[in-house]
Design a protein around this motif. Structure first.
Motif, PDB file in Angstrom:
ATOM      1  N   GLU A  11       0.804  -1.265   0.024  1.00 53.52           N
ATOM      2  CA  GLU A  11      -0.159  -0.092  -0.109  1.00 53.52           C
ATOM      3  C   GLU A  11       0.680   1.274   0.034  1.00 53.52           C
ATOM      4  N   PHE A  16      -2.968  -0.347   5.878  1.00 51.09           N
ATOM      5  CA  PHE A  16      -3.910  -1.684   6.045  1.00 51.09           C
ATOM      6  C   PHE A  16      -5.324  -1.187   5.909  1.00 51.09           C
ATOM      7  N   GLY A 227      -1.026  -7.606   4.628  1.00 46.96           N
ATOM      8  CA  GLY A 227      -1.026  -6.510   4.058  1.00 46.96           C
ATOM      9  C   GLY A 227       0.316  -6.146   4.481  1.00 46.96           C
TER      10      GLY A 227
END
Ligand code: C5P
Length: 249
Positions: A11, A16, A227
């Motif tokens: 990301e 997350f 994640g």
């Protein structure tokens, strides 16, 4: 990036954002970090290297500076937490205003962690635990009688794995570290799965400019659901603040 394992998305800004399981765990997240209210949450940080005796004067040790753990403890204190710092052998200067528990061996470290972890909201395991200890520690200084000498070693307990598997329904967050010299993310993912902790902070020890014994670090935070977030290179105190923000997100 090139070393991102297949199917893993790092990301870029969201933290997350899907991470329901972590936030679902309990009150500590609601209390949040940085609220400045002391005692809303408590943390135990474990750092430094263990020292395993060979005889009364020799030991097996490692080059841990303890710095990353010390900075995490400081950051947690600054964020209003009750902090306990458990430390093995470390070359950095420990904080003086934090409850400090000094340990030597892995077995002592385990005892100290067991004594504290049940009542902690977060346990951050940044220690360099010796994987092995000497099976029979000599009562007297070993003499140089023979041309060769073998030491029999036995495995030390895996403290991170043991606390992670024994916490039952408690909502203590458990964070481990992993230092790898190759295949960083692949190994970090294997590690979070084998240890059973909530987060693994992974750093690349093949680099001289970060990590081991350095004032700076650059890490990936791997969450239980895999994640992954990268924290760009920064001083260890800043990285520590960011790690705490991420795990309490
Ligand atoms: O297995 P490995 O040493 O690579 O895992 C690193 C993580 O496990 C670190 O968080 C370290 O503090 C922890 N560990 C432990 N007990 C051990 C070995 C490692 O808690 N015996």
């Amino acid at each position: 990036s090139n070393n991102t394992p297949k199917g893993i998305v790092i990301e870029k800004q969201g933290i997350f954002s899907s991470g329901g399981t972590v936030t679902a765990q309990g009150g500590v997240h609601a209390a949040g970090i940085g609220s400045g209210n002391a005692s809303e949450w408590s943390s135990v940080t474990i750092t430094g290297g263990t020292v395993e005796a060979i005889d009364p004067v020799r030991y097996i040790c490692n080059r841990s500076s303890g710095k990353m753990g010390y900075e995490i403890a400081r950051a947690a204190k600054n964020a209003g937490a009750d902090v306990i710092l458990i430390s093995g052998n470390a070359t950095a200067e420990p904080p003086t205003d934090i409850k400090f528990v000094k340990v030597k061996t892995a077995l002592e470290m385990r005892e100290a962690v067991w004594a504290e972890f049940d009542s902690a909201d977060a346990v951050i395991m940044a220690a360099a635990v010796s994987d092995y200890r000497v099976k029979n520690v000599a009562a007297q200084k070993i003499k140089k009688t023979y041309a060769t000498l073998s030491l029999e070693l036995v495995k030390n307990p895996d403290i991170l794995k043991d606390i992670s598997s024994s916490r039952g329904n408690s909502d203590t967050l458990i964070v481990g570290f992993c230092a790898e010299s190759e295949n960083l993310l692949d190994n970090a993912i294997k590690k979070i799965q084998s240890k059973g902790c909530d987060f693994i902070i992974a750093n690349d020890i093949s680099r001289q400019d970060i990590g081991f014994n350095s004032d700076e670090n650059e890490v990936y935070i791997i969450e239980k659901n895999l994640g992954i977030k990268k924290l760009e290179k920064n001083t260890k105190d800043k990285i520590s603040e960011q790690i705490l923000e991420e795990i309490f997100e």
